[in-house]
Scaffold this motif. Structure first.
Motif, PDB file in Angstrom:
ATOM      1  N   GLY A 145      66.204 -24.597  46.040  1.00 18.66           N
ATOM      2  CA  GLY A 145      66.589 -24.491  44.642  1.00 18.66           C
ATOM      3  C   GLY A 145      65.422 -24.838  43.737  1.00 18.66           C
ATOM      4  N   ASP A 146      65.650 -25.790  42.827  1.00 15.86           N
ATOM      5  CA  ASP A 146      64.613 -26.227  41.898  1.00 15.86           C
ATOM      6  C   ASP A 146      63.851 -27.449  42.405  1.00 15.86           C
ATOM      7  OD1 ASP A 146      65.308 -24.215  40.135  1.00 15.86           O
ATOM      8  OD2 ASP A 146      66.780 -25.468  39.083  1.00 15.86           O
ATOM      9  N   GLY A 147      64.053 -27.808  43.646  1.00 16.86           N
ATOM     10  CA  GLY A 147      63.392 -28.996  44.167  1.00 16.86           C
ATOM     11  C   GLY A 147      63.059 -28.888  45.639  1.00 16.86           C
ATOM     12  N   PHE A 148      63.167 -30.022  46.334  1.00 11.48           N
ATOM     13  CA  PHE A 148      62.815 -30.084  47.749  1.00 11.48           C
ATOM     14  C   PHE A 148      63.853 -30.912  48.503  1.00 11.48           C
ATOM     15  CE2 PHE A 148      58.924 -29.658  45.299  1.00 11.48           C
ATOM     16  CZ  PHE A 148      58.237 -28.655  45.973  1.00 11.48           C
ATOM     17  N   VAL A 149      63.902 -30.699  49.812  1.00 11.62           N
ATOM     18  CA  VAL A 149      64.746 -31.496  50.691  1.00 11.62           C
ATOM     19  C   VAL A 149      63.850 -32.109  51.764  1.00 11.62           C
ATOM     20  CG1 VAL A 149      66.627 -31.467  52.364  1.00 11.62           C
ATOM     21  CG2 VAL A 149      66.790 -30.093  50.280  1.00 11.62           C
ATOM     22  N   LEU A 150      63.884 -33.440  51.872  1.00 17.98           N
ATOM     23  CA  LEU A 150      62.995 -34.168  52.791  1.00 17.98           C
ATOM     24  C   LEU A 150      63.732 -34.542  54.064  1.00 17.98           C
ATOM     25  CD1 LEU A 150      61.421 -34.421  50.074  1.00 17.98           C
ATOM     26  CD2 LEU A 150      60.714 -36.700  50.814  1.00 17.98           C
ATOM     27  N   ASN A 151      63.036 -34.369  55.198  1.00 20.19           N
ATOM     28  CA  ASN A 151      63.553 -34.793  56.496  1.00 20.19           C
ATOM     29  C   ASN A 151      62.412 -35.393  57.315  1.00 20.19           C
ATOM     30  OD1 ASN A 151      66.525 -33.798  57.034  1.00 20.19           O
ATOM     31  ND2 ASN A 151      65.511 -32.136  55.902  1.00 20.19           N
TER      32      ASN A 151
END
Length: 373
Positions: A145-151
């Motif tokens: 989307g408009d950002g990030f997902v951290l793993n």
């Protein structure tokens, strides 16, 4: 390089020394180390009121814009008192990263919060396979989307349990070089496992499971992040070197006082020539360490290769000196030097922990060799 302190620098040293003497005696420090947080929020507010948190922050961000010499002076006194507050993690390591980041709005906001004492920060970079390398990270940040997902997982986040926000290194998409993100400590999907360190400090392991962060949380992209991390690690290493020298001098002073009062065979053991020789060797190691610190300070803003060589050389010299001075301090105290109630053992633990921060001696030896090929 002028080795004489200016009037302002002398005032800074005197004020820090007075604080340690009046507010941070050994028993008070032991009490703080056993507390849940591991340090004093009251002392942190005092640091802000005295302007100590603003020393390394530029004037345009509300700081004092001092040179790194002032930070080294303060850290040396903190080393004498075995100060537990997360000064290096927040006001040196993370401040250097924020000051050089590409996000101007976040830079000004967070640096102002550090200056006022509202924010405590920690860097989450080390991983099981990173081996001190600034440009290596397995934690991933997937565009969403408009950002990030951290793993991913971060280990040994020094001062992590008390941090309000973390600066996290993570790779974006297929780029092998990491980017840097600012993540709050209460974001959904972030779990923390806290534990004490040998020197009385605190650290944590962090696990990111689909942690969402906005695009504005990105501090630096892969083109700059590694260089920013390397420079910040070097600055933090020099700060810890100054802290280690203060700890060595305090351990030497405690040991000298002990051998003057410990009587054996009808006289103080400090009169025995063999012990005088040991004290002289401890003094030489401390002075050698101080010379290494001066060289590192003089080259902290030099070109990259010169800076790396100077910092790595100082780290190796001071780590070896710390083991010698701390070990001799315990040995000259005899069996009581190993007890929890004897301060010399706590200085030794501080110096042992110093060797593993921001690259151990072996890693810095290899880096020094690479800089001189």
């Amino acid at each position: 390089m002028d080795f004489n302190l200016s009037d302002e620098q002398q005032m800074l040293r005197d004020g820090a020394r007075r604080f340690v003497r009046e507010q941070y005696d050994f028993e008070a420090r032991r009490g703080l180390s056993r507390s849940e947080v591991g340090h004093s929020s009251t002392h942190w507010k005092t640091f802000a009121e005295l302007g100590w948190l603003a020393l390394g922050i530029p004037e345009d961000a509300g700081g004092l814009g001092c040179s790194f010499n002032e930070t080294a002076i303060l850290l040396e006194e903190f080393g004498r008192g075995l100060v537990l507050e997360p000064f290096v993690s927040t006001a040196v390591l993370c401040v250097r990263i924020l000051d050089r980041c590409e996000n101007a709005d976040v830079r000004l906001q967070v640096l102002a919060e550090v200056t006022s004492g509202e924010a405590k920060l920690a860097l989450a970079h080390d991983e099981p396979a990173s081996r001190f390398e600034p440009g290596r990270a397995a934690t991933s940040a997937r565009a969403h989307g408009d950002g990030f997902v951290l793993n991913g997982t971060k280990m040994l986040v020094v001062d992590g349990p008390s941090a309000d926000r973390y600066i996290v290194s993570a790779t974006v998409d297929d780029d092998p070089a990491p980017s840097l993100f600012l993540v709050p400590n209460d974001v959904p999907g972030l779990t923390l496992g806290a534990y004490p360190l040998i020197d009385g400090g605190r650290a944590a392991d962090l696990r990111f499971a689909d942690v969402a962060c906005p695009a504005a949380a990105r501090l630096a992209g892969p083109q700059r992040a590694t260089d920013i991390l390397e420079e910040a690690f070097d600055a933090a290493t020099v700060a810890r070197i100054a802290e280690a020298i203060g700890a060595m001098e305090a351990a030497m002073a405690v040991t000298n006082e002990y051998i003057k009062t410990r009587v054996q065979f009808g006289q103080p053991i400090g009169k025995f020539q063999a012990l005088q020789h040991r004290m002289a060797e401890m003094f030489i190691e401390v002075e050698k360490s101080r010379s290494s610190l001066f060289r590192a300070l003089a080259h902290l803003d030099a070109e990259t290769v010169t800076r790396k060589a100077a910092v790595s050389a100082a780290k190796v010299v001071v780590a070896a000196a710390g083991k010698f001075v701390g070990g001799q301090g315990i040995q000259l105290h005899g069996g009581m030097g190993m007890t929890e109630e004897c301060s010399v053992g706590h200085y030794f633990k501080k110096l042992m922990a110093f060797d593993k921060l921001y690259g151990d001696s072996d890693w810095h030896l290899l880096r020094y060799a690479a800089c001189n090929q």
